[in-house]
Design a protein around this motif. Structure first.
Motif, PDB file in Angstrom:
ATOM      1  N   PHE A 151       0.853  -1.184   0.000  1.00  0.00           N
ATOM      2  CA  PHE A 151       0.000   0.000   0.000  1.00  0.00           C
ATOM      3  C   PHE A 151       0.889   1.234   0.000  1.00  0.00           C
ATOM      4  CE2 PHE A 151      -3.322   2.428   2.672  1.00  0.00           C
ATOM      5  CZ  PHE A 151      -4.070   2.742   1.552  1.00  0.00           C
ATOM      6  N   VAL A 204       1.048   5.059   0.153  1.00  0.00           N
ATOM      7  CA  VAL A 204       0.476   6.389   0.363  1.00  0.00           C
ATOM      8  C   VAL A 204       1.548   7.371   0.823  1.00  0.00           C
ATOM      9  CG1 VAL A 204      -1.135   7.752   1.746  1.00  0.00           C
ATOM     10  CG2 VAL A 204      -1.822   5.507   0.903  1.00  0.00           C
ATOM     11  N   THR A 205       2.263   7.013   1.903  1.00  0.00           N
ATOM     12  CA  THR A 205       3.151   7.969   2.568  1.00  0.00           C
ATOM     13  C   THR A 205       4.287   8.434   1.661  1.00  0.00           C
ATOM     14  OG1 THR A 205       2.649   6.827   4.624  1.00  0.00           O
ATOM     15  CG2 THR A 205       4.508   8.347   4.668  1.00  0.00           C
ATOM     16  N   GLY A 222       4.249  13.700   4.605  1.00  0.00           N
ATOM     17  CA  GLY A 222       3.933  13.254   5.961  1.00  0.00           C
ATOM     18  C   GLY A 222       2.452  12.930   6.098  1.00  0.00           C
ATOM     19  N   LEU A 223       1.892  13.275   7.236  1.00  0.00           N
ATOM     20  CA  LEU A 223       0.492  12.947   7.499  1.00  0.00           C
ATOM     21  C   LEU A 223      -0.477  13.792   6.667  1.00  0.00           C
ATOM     22  CD1 LEU A 223       0.958  12.401  11.293  1.00  0.00           C
ATOM     23  CD2 LEU A 223      -0.268  10.784   9.832  1.00  0.00           C
ATOM     24  N   TRP A 280       8.322   4.222   3.510  1.00  0.00           N
ATOM     25  CA  TRP A 280       7.758   3.330   4.536  1.00  0.00           C
ATOM     26  C   TRP A 280       6.850   2.247   3.963  1.00  0.00           C
ATOM     27  CZ3 TRP A 280      10.092   2.689   8.748  1.00  0.00           C
ATOM     28  CH2 TRP A 280      10.708   3.760   9.410  1.00  0.00           C
ATOM     29  N   ILE A 281       6.960   1.946   2.706  1.00  0.00           N
ATOM     30  CA  ILE A 281       5.999   1.021   2.117  1.00  0.00           C
ATOM     31  C   ILE A 281       6.312  -0.416   2.563  1.00  0.00           C
ATOM     32  CG2 ILE A 281       4.885   0.300  -0.024  1.00  0.00           C
ATOM     33  CD1 ILE A 281       4.708   3.395   0.910  1.00  0.00           C
ATOM     34  N   SER A 282       5.428  -0.911   3.432  1.00  0.00           N
ATOM     35  CA  SER A 282       5.641  -2.232   4.029  1.00  0.00           C
ATOM     36  C   SER A 282       5.413  -3.321   2.996  1.00  0.00           C
ATOM     37  CB  SER A 282       4.687  -2.431   5.212  1.00  0.00           C
ATOM     38  OG  SER A 282       5.009  -1.511   6.222  1.00  0.00           O
ATOM     39  N   SER A 300       9.973  -2.485   5.483  1.00  0.00           N
ATOM     40  CA  SER A 300       9.316  -1.237   5.068  1.00  0.00           C
ATOM     41  C   SER A 300      10.340  -0.516   4.215  1.00  0.00           C
ATOM     42  CB  SER A 300       8.910  -0.389   6.269  1.00  0.00           C
ATOM     43  OG  SER A 300       7.828  -1.002   6.931  1.00  0.00           O
ATOM     44  N   LEU A 312       4.980   0.742  17.569  1.00  0.00           N
ATOM     45  CA  LEU A 312       4.653   1.194  16.211  1.00  0.00           C
ATOM     46  C   LEU A 312       3.227   1.753  16.093  1.00  0.00           C
ATOM     47  CD1 LEU A 312       5.224   1.327  13.160  1.00  0.00           C
ATOM     48  CD2 LEU A 312       4.735  -1.120  13.029  1.00  0.00           C
ATOM     49  N   ALA A 357       1.927   4.656  13.475  1.00  0.00           N
ATOM     50  CA  ALA A 357       1.397   4.307  12.152  1.00  0.00           C
ATOM     51  C   ALA A 357       0.186   3.376  12.302  1.00  0.00           C
ATOM     52  CB  ALA A 357       2.486   3.598  11.330  1.00  0.00           C
ATOM     53  N   PRO A 358      -0.718   3.381  11.340  1.00  0.00           N
ATOM     54  CA  PRO A 358      -0.755   4.189  10.119  1.00  0.00           C
ATOM     55  C   PRO A 358      -1.197   5.625  10.379  1.00  0.00           C
ATOM     56  CG  PRO A 358      -2.688   2.791  10.251  1.00  0.00           C
ATOM     57  CD  PRO A 358      -1.849   2.457  11.427  1.00  0.00           C
ATOM     58  N   SER A 373      -0.958   8.663  13.632  1.00  0.00           N
ATOM     59  CA  SER A 373      -0.385   8.888  14.964  1.00  0.00           C
ATOM     60  C   SER A 373      -1.482   9.166  15.995  1.00  0.00           C
ATOM     61  CB  SER A 373       0.580  10.069  14.895  1.00  0.00           C
ATOM     62  OG  SER A 373      -0.144  11.244  14.589  1.00  0.00           O
ATOM     63  N   GLU A 380      -1.563  11.643  17.890  1.00  0.00           N
ATOM     64  CA  GLU A 380      -1.892  13.074  17.815  1.00  0.00           C
ATOM     65  C   GLU A 380      -3.006  13.335  16.793  1.00  0.00           C
ATOM     66  OE1 GLU A 380       1.228  11.884  17.554  1.00  0.00           O
ATOM     67  OE2 GLU A 380       2.183  12.596  19.394  1.00  0.00           O
ATOM     68  N   ASN A 436      -6.621  15.021  17.167  1.00  0.00           N
ATOM     69  CA  ASN A 436      -7.083  16.096  16.278  1.00  0.00           C
ATOM     70  C   ASN A 436      -8.495  15.789  15.775  1.00  0.00           C
ATOM     71  OD1 ASN A 436      -4.985  17.994  16.223  1.00  0.00           O
ATOM     72  ND2 ASN A 436      -3.827  16.846  14.701  1.00  0.00           N
ATOM     73  N   TYR A 466      -4.847  22.904  13.311  1.00  0.00           N
ATOM     74  CA  TYR A 466      -3.655  22.889  12.455  1.00  0.00           C
ATOM     75  C   TYR A 466      -4.014  23.268  11.029  1.00  0.00           C
ATOM     76  CZ  TYR A 466      -5.617  18.323  11.215  1.00  0.00           C
ATOM     77  OH  TYR A 466      -6.467  17.311  10.798  1.00  0.00           O
TER      78      TYR A 466
HETATM   79  C1  LIG Z   1       7.032   0.411  10.306  1.00  0.00           C
HETATM   80  C2  LIG Z   1       6.174   1.325   9.482  1.00  0.00           C
HETATM   81  C3  LIG Z   1       5.403   0.798   8.465  1.00  0.00           C
HETATM   82  C4  LIG Z   1       4.663   1.627   7.636  1.00  0.00           C
HETATM   83  N1  LIG Z   1       3.981   1.099   6.563  1.00  0.00           N
HETATM   84  C5  LIG Z   1       3.404   1.935   5.657  1.00  0.00           C
HETATM   85  C6  LIG Z   1       2.836   1.418   4.448  1.00  0.00           C
HETATM   86  O1  LIG Z   1       2.828   0.198   4.201  1.00  0.00           O
HETATM   87  N2  LIG Z   1       2.301   2.280   3.550  1.00  0.00           N
HETATM   88  C7  LIG Z   1       2.296   3.631   3.766  1.00  0.00           C
HETATM   89  O2  LIG Z   1       1.791   4.363   2.910  1.00  0.00           O
HETATM   90  N3  LIG Z   1       2.813   4.161   4.909  1.00  0.00           N
HETATM   91  C8  LIG Z   1       3.383   3.343   5.856  1.00  0.00           C
HETATM   92  N4  LIG Z   1       3.932   3.868   7.003  1.00  0.00           N
HETATM   93  C9  LIG Z   1       3.954   5.317   7.202  1.00  0.00           C
HETATM   94  C10 LIG Z   1       3.069   5.779   8.335  1.00  0.00           C
HETATM   95  O3  LIG Z   1       1.724   5.695   7.959  1.00  0.00           O
HETATM   96  C11 LIG Z   1       3.523   7.195   8.702  1.00  0.00           C
HETATM   97  O4  LIG Z   1       4.818   7.084   9.292  1.00  0.00           O
HETATM   98  C12 LIG Z   1       2.566   7.849   9.641  1.00  0.00           C
HETATM   99  O5  LIG Z   1       1.360   8.121   8.996  1.00  0.00           O
HETATM  100  C13 LIG Z   1       3.160   9.160  10.187  1.00  0.00           C
HETATM  101  O6  LIG Z   1       3.532   9.986   9.127  1.00  0.00           O
HETATM  102  P1  LIG Z   1       5.004  10.594   9.077  1.00  0.00           P
HETATM  103  O7  LIG Z   1       5.960   9.536   9.440  1.00  0.00           O
HETATM  104  O8  LIG Z   1       5.196  11.251   7.771  1.00  0.00           O
HETATM  105  O9  LIG Z   1       5.007  11.660  10.250  1.00  0.00           O
HETATM  106  P2  LIG Z   1       4.907  13.236  10.123  1.00  0.00           P
HETATM  107  O10 LIG Z   1       3.706  13.627   9.323  1.00  0.00           O
HETATM  108  O11 LIG Z   1       6.242  13.766   9.724  1.00  0.00           O
HETATM  109  O12 LIG Z   1       4.633  13.632  11.642  1.00  0.00           O
HETATM  110  C14 LIG Z   1       5.675  13.642  12.610  1.00  0.00           C
HETATM  111  C15 LIG Z   1       5.071  13.839  13.997  1.00  0.00           C
HETATM  112  O13 LIG Z   1       4.375  15.088  14.043  1.00  0.00           O
HETATM  113  C16 LIG Z   1       3.061  14.893  14.500  1.00  0.00           C
HETATM  114  N5  LIG Z   1       2.172  15.848  13.825  1.00  0.00           N
HETATM  115  C17 LIG Z   1       2.193  16.212  12.517  1.00  0.00           C
HETATM  116  N6  LIG Z   1       1.217  17.099  12.282  1.00  0.00           N
HETATM  117  C18 LIG Z   1       0.559  17.279  13.443  1.00  0.00           C
HETATM  118  C19 LIG Z   1      -0.556  18.073  13.835  1.00  0.00           C
HETATM  119  N7  LIG Z   1      -1.194  18.846  12.982  1.00  0.00           N
HETATM  120  N8  LIG Z   1      -0.972  17.993  15.112  1.00  0.00           N
HETATM  121  C20 LIG Z   1      -0.322  17.221  16.005  1.00  0.00           C
HETATM  122  N9  LIG Z   1       0.728  16.454  15.687  1.00  0.00           N
HETATM  123  C21 LIG Z   1       1.167  16.486  14.430  1.00  0.00           C
HETATM  124  C22 LIG Z   1       2.713  13.466  14.145  1.00  0.00           C
HETATM  125  O14 LIG Z   1       1.679  12.950  14.950  1.00  0.00           O
HETATM  126  C23 LIG Z   1       4.046  12.772  14.366  1.00  0.00           C
HETATM  127  O15 LIG Z   1       4.170  12.451  15.728  1.00  0.00           O
HETATM  128  C24 LIG Z   1       4.641   3.038   7.871  1.00  0.00           C
HETATM  129  C25 LIG Z   1       5.395   3.556   8.931  1.00  0.00           C
HETATM  130  C26 LIG Z   1       6.170   2.732   9.727  1.00  0.00           C
HETATM  131  C27 LIG Z   1       6.987   3.331  10.829  1.00  0.00           C
END
Ligand SMILES: Cc1cc2nc3c(=O)[nH]c(=O)nc-3n(C[C@H](O)[C@H](O)[C@H](O)COP(=O)(O)OP(=O)(O)OC[C@H]3O[C@@H](n4cnc5c(N)ncnc54)[C@H](O)[C@@H]3O)c2cc1C
Length: 392
Positions: free
Chosen positions: A128, A130-131, A136-137, A161-163, A217, A366, A370-371, A373, A375, A379, A392
């Motif tokens: 999957f 997306v990221t 980021g989120l 991070w694509i698992s 990943s 973890l 993910a998927p 946070s 936070e 929100n 935000y």
């Molecule tokens: C082991 C692992 C497997 C994964 N597998 C997949 C996968 O298969 N496919 C895929 O698409 N993705 C995958 N992911 C990605 C995962 O979904 C993202 O890491 C997750 O959504 C967080 O996004 P980010 O890492 O970009 O964090 P960021 O968006 O950079 O955020 C960093 C921190 O800031 C906080 N933050 C950001 N904005 C706000 C806000 N407005 N208010 C409060 N807090 C905020 C977040 O909560 C987080 O703590 C995986 C991640 C990991 C670690």
């Protein structure tokens, strides 16, 4: 039971739990420790789940599946995690169990016929995508772009991070087909594909990470990947909406996985607490160790109830955003809390691999990230349930 309130699983649901637990018992903690340390995909486990017919649990019957709901899917993944397989086991099958719903709901008949039966028999591994590193989120900020060229699309971009990308033949890939600055609604203009991860145009690099190392990943670099229009899921520009439909079920699955890890961590802690004698008595006699476990039990039980309510609402076609988010938040917290306490109770041995709680600790951590946070869950609750200003 009409009119009343029931907390009982149906007979079929109980059977699912038992059957999965039995299957998983063939893959013990030692197996998962070995796979984790060797960074090796748990193929034997995956094959056993496939031949048991479990991969098709939520795929419609016309494609060879069982057409069951999210309640059954969460029970399956909870049992997998609880067996000690934790996230290594759950992530090996997670996407196959429910992640294909955008295809089931919006894919063309041809795309479904070509992929769903192969999902059910285990032959087709999917991941999957997306990221992205710079989005980021804030998914609306993705920049991986699919440019229409006649009856094809040319895709360029980068995912992170694509698992399971290493093991996967196909990727469910979210792209932009209209740039961010040219859409009126920022979540418009994104398009979803289920397409081949053609290695001639896709470079896949595993990320070194803290745990769940039986499932990779990866960074995924996409360079001029040309895909047929037939690989598009649903309509152009509506990809984000299709993904959004699947977010609540995904939260519930993650919650179930966290819950399962919490349960097995607690079991291990109780066993060790009752057996290990220091200062002439079992360490579990000390309230300083016993109370945290009792507290974790209470938290896991409460989190489980919210999860059951969430899956019941979803399967009955009712709104479940509040409950799905709350379940993910509480289960992730309770699961990690239990694993952390189990590790503490094992003392130095908790830090070794031998007692497995360090693996549970790493893997349960973890789910707070993910998927989605913790936070972002808060929100959602703050804005959409409490009715407070978007922060935000
Ligand atoms: C082991 C692992 C497997 C994964 N597998 C997949 C996968 O298969 N496919 C895929 O698409 N993705 C995958 N992911 C990605 C995962 O979904 C993202 O890491 C997750 O959504 C967080 O996004 P980010 O890492 O970009 O964090 P960021 O968006 O950079 O955020 C960093 C921190 O800031 C906080 N933050 C950001 N904005 C706000 C806000 N407005 N208010 C409060 N807090 C905020 C977040 O909560 C987080 O703590 C995986 C991640 C990991 C670690």
């Amino acid at each position: 039971m009409s009119g009343g309130m029931s907390f009982e699983l149906s007979e079929d649901q109980q059977t699912i739990r038992q059957a999965v637990a039995e299957l998983c018992s063939k893959f013990d903690d030692e197996y998962w420790m070995r796979k984790d340390l060797a960074h090796e995909f748990p193929q034997e486990f995956y094959d056993a789940i496939a031949s048991g017919g479990w991969l098709g649990m939520t795929i419609p019957e016309e494609y060879g599946g069982h057409g069951l709901g999210i309640t059954e899917a969460t029970l399956l993944l909870e049992e997998v995690a609880r067996s000690g397989a934790a996230m290594n086991g759950a992530s090996a099958i997670h996407l196959t169990i429910f992640g294909m719903q955008p295809v089931v709901k919006h894919g063309s008949d041809e795309l479904k016929a070509a992929t769903l039966p192969r999902i059910v028999n285990g032959d087709l591994h999917v991941c999957f995508g997306v990221t992205e590193p710079t989005a980021g989120l804030d998914t609306s900020r993705i920049t991986t772009f699919a440019k229409r060229e006649g009856d094809k699309y040319r895709i360029n971009g980068r995912k992170v991070w694509i698992s399971k990308a290493q093991e996967s033949e196909k990727i469910l890939l979210l792209t932009r087909t209209t740039p961010y600055d040219q859409v009126t609604k920022k979540t418009d203009g994104m398009t979803l594909f289920l397409t081949d991860l053609n290695r001639d145009h896709v470079d896949i690099r595993p990320i070194k990470k803290m745990g769940r190392n039986a499932v990779s990943s990866n960074e995924v670099f996409i360079d001029d990947l040309v895909v047929p229009v037939g690989d598009r899921v649903g309509e152009e520009g509506k990809g984000f909406k299709y993904i959004l439909d699947g977010l609540n079920p995904e939260r519930m699955l993650i919650a179930a996985e966290a819950l399962g890890i919490g349960r097995v961590a607690l079991e291990k802690a109780v066993k060790y607490g009752n057996e290990r004698v220091v200062f002439n008595r079992p360490i579990g006699m000390n309230q300083g160790l016993q109370f945290p476990l009792a507290d974790s039990l209470a938290r896991l039980d409460a989190a489980e109830l919210v999860l059951r309510k969430a899956t019941w609402l979803y399967d009955n076609g009712k709104p479940c955003g509040r409950e799905a988010n709350t379940a993910k938040y509480l289960c992730a917290d309770a699961g990690f809390g239990a694993a952390d306490r189990a590790l503490q109770l094992h003392g130095g041995m908790g830090y070794s691999e031998e007692y497995h709680v360090s693996r549970y600790f790493r893997e349960s951590r973890l789910m707070k990230i993910a998927p989605v946070s913790q936070e972002m869950i808060l929100n959602f609750l703050g804005e959409h349930v409490l009715g407070m200003p978007r922060s935000y």
